[in-house]
Motif scaffolding. Structure first.
Motif, PDB file in Angstrom:
ATOM      1  N   SER A   1       1.321  -0.850   0.042  1.00 59.29           N
ATOM      2  CA  SER A   1       0.186   0.195   0.248  1.00 59.29           C
ATOM      3  C   SER A   1       0.773   1.149   0.262  1.00 59.29           C
ATOM      4  CB  SER A   1      -0.612  -0.225   1.232  1.00 59.29           C
ATOM      5  OG  SER A   1      -1.891   0.926   1.957  1.00 59.29           O
ATOM      6  N   ALA A   2       1.780   1.034   0.741  1.00 59.60           N
ATOM      7  CA  ALA A   2       2.915   2.869   0.385  1.00 59.60           C
ATOM      8  C   ALA A   2       3.349   2.409  -0.749  1.00 59.60           C
ATOM      9  CB  ALA A   2       3.898   2.276   1.889  1.00 59.60           C
TER      10      ALA A   2
ATOM     11  N   THR B   1       9.572   7.731  -6.068  1.00 58.25           N
ATOM     12  CA  THR B   1       9.996   6.589  -5.722  1.00 58.25           C
ATOM     13  C   THR B   1      10.850   6.229  -4.499  1.00 58.25           C
ATOM     14  OG1 THR B   1      12.932   7.404  -6.290  1.00 58.25           O
ATOM     15  CG2 THR B   1      11.444   7.289  -8.174  1.00 58.25           C
ATOM     16  N   SER B   2      10.740   4.347  -4.770  1.00 56.34           N
ATOM     17  CA  SER B   2      11.167   3.907  -3.399  1.00 56.34           C
ATOM     18  C   SER B   2      12.775   2.887  -3.882  1.00 56.34           C
ATOM     19  CB  SER B   2      10.182   2.950  -2.310  1.00 56.34           C
ATOM     20  OG  SER B   2       9.639   2.513  -4.047  1.00 56.34           O
ATOM     21  N   GLY B   3      13.122   2.250  -2.772  1.00 55.57           N
ATOM     22  CA  GLY B   3      14.096   1.815  -3.180  1.00 55.57           C
ATOM     23  C   GLY B   3      15.276   2.475  -2.527  1.00 55.57           C
TER      24      GLY B   3
ATOM     25  N   GLN C   1      13.448  10.174   1.397  1.00 49.55           N
ATOM     26  CA  GLN C   1      13.080   8.656   0.540  1.00 49.55           C
ATOM     27  C   GLN C   1      13.085   8.842   2.494  1.00 49.55           C
ATOM     28  OE1 GLN C   1      13.716   8.643  -3.207  1.00 49.55           O
ATOM     29  NE2 GLN C   1      13.370   6.374  -1.528  1.00 49.55           N
ATOM     30  N   THR C   2      11.791   9.133   3.024  1.00 48.58           N
ATOM     31  CA  THR C   2      11.432   8.522   4.780  1.00 48.58           C
ATOM     32  C   THR C   2      11.199   7.242   5.316  1.00 48.58           C
ATOM     33  OG1 THR C   2       9.782  10.299   4.632  1.00 48.58           O
ATOM     34  CG2 THR C   2       9.763   9.326   6.181  1.00 48.58           C
ATOM     35  N   LEU C   3      10.903   6.452   4.491  1.00 53.48           N
ATOM     36  CA  LEU C   3      10.737   4.583   4.956  1.00 53.48           C
ATOM     37  C   LEU C   3      11.784   4.568   5.130  1.00 53.48           C
ATOM     38  CD1 LEU C   3       7.237   3.543   3.204  1.00 53.48           C
ATOM     39  CD2 LEU C   3       7.369   4.495   5.082  1.00 53.48           C
ATOM     40  N   GLU C   4      12.435   4.258   3.880  1.00 50.56           N
ATOM     41  CA  GLU C   4      14.391   3.799   3.561  1.00 50.56           C
ATOM     42  C   GLU C   4      14.760   3.987   4.671  1.00 50.56           C
ATOM     43  OE1 GLU C   4      12.253   3.493  -0.552  1.00 50.56           O
ATOM     44  OE2 GLU C   4      12.635   4.936   1.315  1.00 50.56           O
ATOM     45  N   LEU C   5      15.246   5.212   5.312  1.00 49.57           N
ATOM     46  CA  LEU C   5      15.515   6.255   6.143  1.00 49.57           C
ATOM     47  C   LEU C   5      15.868   5.703   7.165  1.00 49.57           C
ATOM     48  CD1 LEU C   5      16.678   8.902   4.212  1.00 49.57           C
ATOM     49  CD2 LEU C   5      18.250   7.455   4.955  1.00 49.57           C
TER      50      LEU C   5
END
Length: 377
Positions: A35-36, A46-48, A342-346
């Motif tokens: 979902s995120a 972008t994610s990753g 890159q909030t979630l990754e960090l």
């Protein structure tokens, strides 16, 4: 139905329940991640972890190794992690030493020592850590400049630029090698069980060997073993400079952490049975011998578990660096989120870093606790 079959059924039910909980948890996590990703894609984010190879383009206050504004996010985050570990373990070592000393004073029979230790504990334990950090930072940055710096024996200087100290005129690798040699020597001498005179001779010989070896092999020609700070114009050259942010971090965390450790030590000493102390007094042991041979060995078994919790707390307390601009992992991650998005990754990297360090501390505490247990014969 016999008792064995009932136990087997109960065990199967527990396994099935645990498996279902794990399955539901995994489904929820996977659904949240998917979902995120969809939401981030819709927002054009972008994610990753590909961003780790990009250049940051910004600088920060402190680093144990060389740094540059063109460093990648991966190197910058690594530096932040190293800074956090360095400050955390430095504060843990100093706070533990101070805490044991203050906790012993709180258990002392001398009223002056006991009162002073109690006042110290009550003051620094009850003031929020972040407030202490800001208070000490305000004091340090308002100290005199380098030309009016406070000095101790013309070798240590304190100014608004930080604390200037003499340092071994060798690389960090050589210094770490010396520390490892000393740690190895401690274990070897402990296992050898030699007398006091032989131990003194061995330690003196080892220190002389290290000093001569470092001087002969690693110190540049024409220079001394130590590099001393000296005022040149408006700044100090030589030695090592402890930045104001690093100095404040260590002061604030040590004062706060040692107050809690002192309470742990006091509680452990209070748990020692009075009968053992009276037996030591009956044998003619003085207060120092009773403390070192009876009270502390017995108290350590009570002290170690809560002491481990305090060590983990001190490591997590390094996050106050963001309030004074110290470049620990939390500060680096916060700035990286602002710059890269890159909030979630960090945040995942931040959580993983603290989990790794604190889990390692917990494992060490478990090993230490097991080694102090009374062995059954």
């Amino acid at each position: 139905m016999d008792a064995t079959e009932l136990k087997a059924r109960a065990k199967r039910r527990k396994l099935i329940t645990q498996a279902m909980i794990l399955l539901v948890t995994a489904v929820v996590i996977i659904g949240a991640v998917q979902s995120a990703r969809v939401n981030l894609t819709a927002l054009g984010i972008t994610s990753g972890f590909d961003f780790l190879e990009r250049s940051t383009g910004w600088s920060y206050s402190f680093s144990l190794i060389d740094r540059d504004i063109n460093d990648s996010y991966a190197r910058t985050l690594t530096i932040g992690f190293m800074n956090t570990v360095f400050v955390g373990f430095t504060a843990i070592i100093i706070a533990t030493i101070c805490g044991f000393l203050i906790g012993t004073f709180r258990d002392a029979r001398n009223p002056a020592l006991k009162t002073a230790a109690t006042i110290y504990t009550q003051i620094f334990r009850n003031i929020p850590l972040i407030l202490q950090g800001i208070f000490w930072y305000a004091i340090v940055i308002h100290l005199p400049g380098p030309r009016q710096a406070m000095s101790l024996a013309d070798g240590v200087f304190l100014s608004n630029r930080g604390l200037m100290l003499p340092v071994l005129n060798v690389s960090l690798t050589v210094a770490l090698g010396m520390v490892l040699i000393l740690i190895g020597a401690v274990f070897l001498l402990k296992k050898a069980r030699i007398g006091l005179a032989q131990s003194v001779i061995a330690w003196v010989g080892l220190l002389v060997f290290l000093i001569l070896g470092v001087w002969g092999l690693f110190v540049p020609t024409g220079e001394g073993v130590f590099s001393w700070p000296a005022l040149k114009g408006l700044r100090f050259v030589g030695g090592v400079t402890v930045s104001p942010e690093l100095l404040v971090m260590i002061i604030a965390i040590v004062l706060y952490g040692s107050a809690y450790i002192a309470e742990v030590v006091r509680g452990g000493l209070a748990e020692v049975p009075k009968g053992l102390i009276e037996a030591g007094e009956a044998l003619g042991l003085n207060n120092r011998a009773i403390w070192s041979r009876i009270k502390m060995p017995m108290a350590l078994r009570t002290i170690i578990p809560p002491l481990g919790n305090q060590w983990i707390f001190i490591m997590k307390a390094t996050t106050i660096g963001v309030a004074i601009g110290f470049s620990d992992l939390f500060y680096i991650v916060s700035t990286s989120i602002t710059q890269s998005g890159q909030t979630l990754e960090l945040i995942a990297i931040l959580m993983g870093g603290f989990l790794l360090v604190n889990f390692s501390i917990a494992q060490f505490v478990n090993w230490l606790n097991d080694s102090l247990k009374l062995k059954a014969h």
